[in-house]
Design a protein around this motif. Structure first.
Motif, PDB file in Angstrom:
ATOM      1  N   UNK A 148       0.825  -1.224   0.000  1.00 18.18           N
ATOM      2  CA  UNK A 148       0.000   0.000   0.000  1.00 18.18           C
ATOM      3  C   UNK A 148       0.853   1.266   0.000  1.00 18.18           C
ATOM      4  N   UNK A 149       1.969   1.191  -0.687  1.00 21.95           N
ATOM      5  CA  UNK A 149       2.833   2.351  -0.828  1.00 21.95           C
ATOM      6  C   UNK A 149       3.806   2.589   0.306  1.00 21.95           C
ATOM      7  N   UNK A 150       3.751   1.749   1.345  1.00 20.48           N
ATOM      8  CA  UNK A 150       4.651   1.957   2.490  1.00 20.48           C
ATOM      9  C   UNK A 150       6.088   1.588   2.150  1.00 20.48           C
ATOM     10  N   UNK A 151       6.262   0.682   1.173  1.00 24.34           N
ATOM     11  CA  UNK A 151       7.611   0.334   0.729  1.00 24.34           C
ATOM     12  C   UNK A 151       7.767   0.760  -0.716  1.00 24.34           C
ATOM     13  N   UNK A 152       8.770   1.574  -0.961  1.00 28.90           N
ATOM     14  CA  UNK A 152       9.044   2.039  -2.316  1.00 28.90           C
ATOM     15  C   UNK A 152      10.529   2.294  -2.457  1.00 28.90           C
ATOM     16  N   UNK A 153      11.093   1.856  -3.575  1.00 32.39           N
ATOM     17  CA  UNK A 153      12.514   2.068  -3.813  1.00 32.39           C
ATOM     18  C   UNK A 153      12.787   3.561  -3.977  1.00 32.39           C
ATOM     19  N   UNK A 154      13.662   4.088  -3.159  1.00 34.99           N
ATOM     20  CA  UNK A 154      14.029   5.499  -3.270  1.00 34.99           C
ATOM     21  C   UNK A 154      14.937   5.730  -4.475  1.00 34.99           C
ATOM     22  N   UNK A 155      15.611   4.679  -4.896  1.00 33.31           N
ATOM     23  CA  UNK A 155      16.540   4.762  -6.026  1.00 33.31           C
ATOM     24  C   UNK A 155      16.167   3.694  -7.045  1.00 33.31           C
ATOM     25  N   UNK A 156      15.849   4.112  -8.259  1.00 28.95           N
ATOM     26  CA  UNK A 156      15.463   3.156  -9.302  1.00 28.95           C
ATOM     27  C   UNK A 156      16.603   2.203  -9.646  1.00 28.95           C
ATOM     28  N   UNK A 157      17.836   2.681  -9.506  1.00 28.50           N
ATOM     29  CA  UNK A 157      18.986   1.828  -9.796  1.00 28.50           C
ATOM     30  C   UNK A 157      19.024   0.627  -8.863  1.00 28.50           C
ATOM     31  N   UNK A 158      18.635   0.813  -7.602  1.00 24.48           N
ATOM     32  CA  UNK A 158      18.622  -0.301  -6.652  1.00 24.48           C
ATOM     33  C   UNK A 158      17.673  -1.395  -7.116  1.00 24.48           C
ATOM     34  N   UNK A 159      16.488  -1.002  -7.577  1.00 29.37           N
ATOM     35  CA  UNK A 159      15.526  -1.975  -8.092  1.00 29.37           C
ATOM     36  C   UNK A 159      16.084  -2.696  -9.315  1.00 29.37           C
ATOM     37  N   UNK A 160      16.747  -1.947 -10.189  1.00 28.87           N
ATOM     38  CA  UNK A 160      17.348  -2.552 -11.380  1.00 28.87           C
ATOM     39  C   UNK A 160      18.425  -3.556 -10.997  1.00 28.87           C
ATOM     40  N   UNK A 161      19.243  -3.207 -10.018  1.00 23.83           N
ATOM     41  CA  UNK A 161      20.302  -4.116  -9.565  1.00 23.83           C
ATOM     42  C   UNK A 161      19.724  -5.419  -9.033  1.00 23.83           C
ATOM     43  N   UNK A 162      18.678  -5.321  -8.223  1.00 21.35           N
ATOM     44  CA  UNK A 162      18.054  -6.518  -7.649  1.00 21.35           C
ATOM     45  C   UNK A 162      17.513  -7.418  -8.752  1.00 21.35           C
ATOM     46  N   UNK A 163      16.812  -6.825  -9.720  1.00 24.21           N
ATOM     47  CA  UNK A 163      16.246  -7.610 -10.817  1.00 24.21           C
ATOM     48  C   UNK A 163      17.342  -8.278 -11.644  1.00 24.21           C
ATOM     49  N   UNK A 164      18.407  -7.545 -11.943  1.00 26.18           N
ATOM     50  CA  UNK A 164      19.501  -8.095 -12.746  1.00 26.18           C
ATOM     51  C   UNK A 164      20.239  -9.200 -11.991  1.00 26.18           C
ATOM     52  N   UNK A 165      20.471  -8.996 -10.702  1.00 25.05           N
ATOM     53  CA  UNK A 165      21.176 -10.013  -9.916  1.00 25.05           C
ATOM     54  C   UNK A 165      20.376 -11.311  -9.883  1.00 25.05           C
ATOM     55  N   UNK A 166      19.075 -11.212  -9.646  1.00 24.00           N
ATOM     56  CA  UNK A 166      18.219 -12.400  -9.611  1.00 24.00           C
ATOM     57  C   UNK A 166      18.220 -13.102 -10.967  1.00 24.00           C
ATOM     58  N   UNK A 167      18.075 -12.317 -12.026  1.00 26.21           N
ATOM     59  CA  UNK A 167      18.008 -12.893 -13.373  1.00 26.21           C
ATOM     60  C   UNK A 167      19.301 -13.612 -13.743  1.00 26.21           C
ATOM     61  N   UNK A 168      20.423 -12.923 -13.567  1.00 22.21           N
ATOM     62  CA  UNK A 168      21.689 -13.516 -14.003  1.00 22.21           C
ATOM     63  C   UNK A 168      22.177 -14.605 -13.069  1.00 22.21           C
ATOM     64  N   UNK A 169      21.798 -14.552 -11.801  1.00 17.59           N
ATOM     65  CA  UNK A 169      22.148 -15.650 -10.898  1.00 17.59           C
ATOM     66  C   UNK A 169      21.516 -16.949 -11.376  1.00 17.59           C
ATOM     67  N   UNK A 170      20.281 -16.865 -11.884  1.00 15.31           N
ATOM     68  CA  UNK A 170      19.600 -18.056 -12.390  1.00 15.31           C
ATOM     69  C   UNK A 170      20.327 -18.623 -13.607  1.00 15.31           C
ATOM     70  N   UNK A 171      20.732 -17.747 -14.521  1.00 14.04           N
ATOM     71  CA  UNK A 171      21.448 -18.217 -15.712  1.00 14.04           C
ATOM     72  C   UNK A 171      22.831 -18.761 -15.356  1.00 14.04           C
ATOM     73  N   UNK A 172      23.537 -18.053 -14.490  1.00  9.10           N
ATOM     74  CA  UNK A 172      24.862 -18.520 -14.072  1.00  9.10           C
ATOM     75  C   UNK A 172      24.771 -19.870 -13.362  1.00  9.10           C
ATOM     76  N   UNK A 173      23.703 -20.077 -12.595  1.00 16.53           N
ATOM     77  CA  UNK A 173      23.554 -21.333 -11.853  1.00 16.53           C
ATOM     78  C   UNK A 173      23.496 -22.527 -12.794  1.00 16.53           C
ATOM     79  N   UNK A 174      22.832 -22.360 -13.937  1.00 13.97           N
ATOM     80  CA  UNK A 174      22.756 -23.451 -14.903  1.00 13.97           C
ATOM     81  C   UNK A 174      24.103 -23.710 -15.563  1.00 13.97           C
ATOM     82  N   UNK A 175      24.875 -22.649 -15.779  1.00 10.71           N
ATOM     83  CA  UNK A 175      26.216 -22.830 -16.337  1.00 10.71           C
ATOM     84  C   UNK A 175      27.107 -23.565 -15.340  1.00 10.71           C
ATOM     85  N   UNK A 176      27.029 -23.153 -14.071  1.00  7.68           N
ATOM     86  CA  UNK A 176      27.789 -23.854 -13.024  1.00  7.68           C
ATOM     87  C   UNK A 176      27.382 -25.320 -12.956  1.00  7.68           C
TER      88      UNK A 176
END
Length: 217
Positions: free
Chosen positions: A79-107
């Motif tokens: 309900x709006x109580x949690x919001x990313x103050x920095x859009x870059x932080x949200x982008x970092x989280x999404x990218x880390x999750x995405x690439x961790x999944x791909x890297x895991x399959x390579x490993x």
């Protein structure tokens, strides 16, 4: 000439955001991917199922959608109580999750490609499971995963431009501002930045592959 330097300066500022996103993603996604791969190979079935379902979902959905989910869903659920103050932080989280999944399959592919006989030989020599992994298996895994890992990392360079969908001021978003002024060339100029970055990474990975050529196992 003044216009050229003005455009270059603004694009360099945007490219700094791309480089930041690239560096942070690698820093966290590489070890997280290893943990996920170990979980997906675990004998503990619930953990194995969770890890494999996670990888299936992340690999099966677009990164752009994941950016939207990470940035917009938490505020809606709270309900709006949690919001990313920095859009870059949200982008970092999404990218880390995405690439961790791909890297895991390579490993996972690299680890499972090692013949079981090498583990058995290690046990015969009195080595522990961790000793076998770090002293026998790991170097062979690194040698095997360098080519696919290099492809993913170079893809990551280009994927950083997707952060613009949540208004992160990366290079392509900055270049688009000039199209509103009737300038087209800055859009194509951004290609030089990506080509240079990818070219440096390509040379780096070729150097690493040559250094690992001594090991033919």
């Amino acid at each position: 000439m003044d216009q050229y330097w003005s455009v270059t300066q603004q694009l360099l500022t945007g490219f700094g955001e791309n480089c930041l996103l690239f560096g942070v993603t690698l820093l966290f996604a590489l070890p997280l991917g290893l943990l996920i791969s170990l979980g997906s190979m675990s004998r503990f079935k619930p953990l194995k199922a969770v890890c494999r379902i996670f990888v299936w979902i992340i690999r099966g959905t677009p990164l752009m959608l994941q950016l939207f989910v990470v940035y917009y869903i938490p505020p809606l659920l709270s309900d709006g109580s949690f919001k990313f103050s920095d859009r870059m932080t949200a982008a970092m989280i999404a990218f880390i999750i995405n690439y961790a999944a791909y890297f895991s399959e390579i490993y996972r592919g690299g680890i499972e490609a090692i013949p079981r006989g090498q583990y058995e030989a290690g046990y015969v020599l009195g080595m522990t499971k961790s000793q076998i992994f770090f002293k026998v298996v790991l170097l062979q895994v690194v040698k095997r995963i360098i080519p696919p890992m290099s492809n993913e990392i170079i893809t990551l360079v280009k994927d950083t431009s997707l952060a613009r969908v949540i208004a992160v001021g990366e290079i392509l978003k900055n270049a688009e501002q000039f199209t509103k002024q009737g300038l087209i060339w800055p859009i194509f100029y951004t290609g030089a930045f990506f080509l240079l970055f990818c070219g440096v990474l390509t040379l780096l990975f070729r150097f690493i592959e040559r250094k690992l050529d001594y090991y033919k196992g």
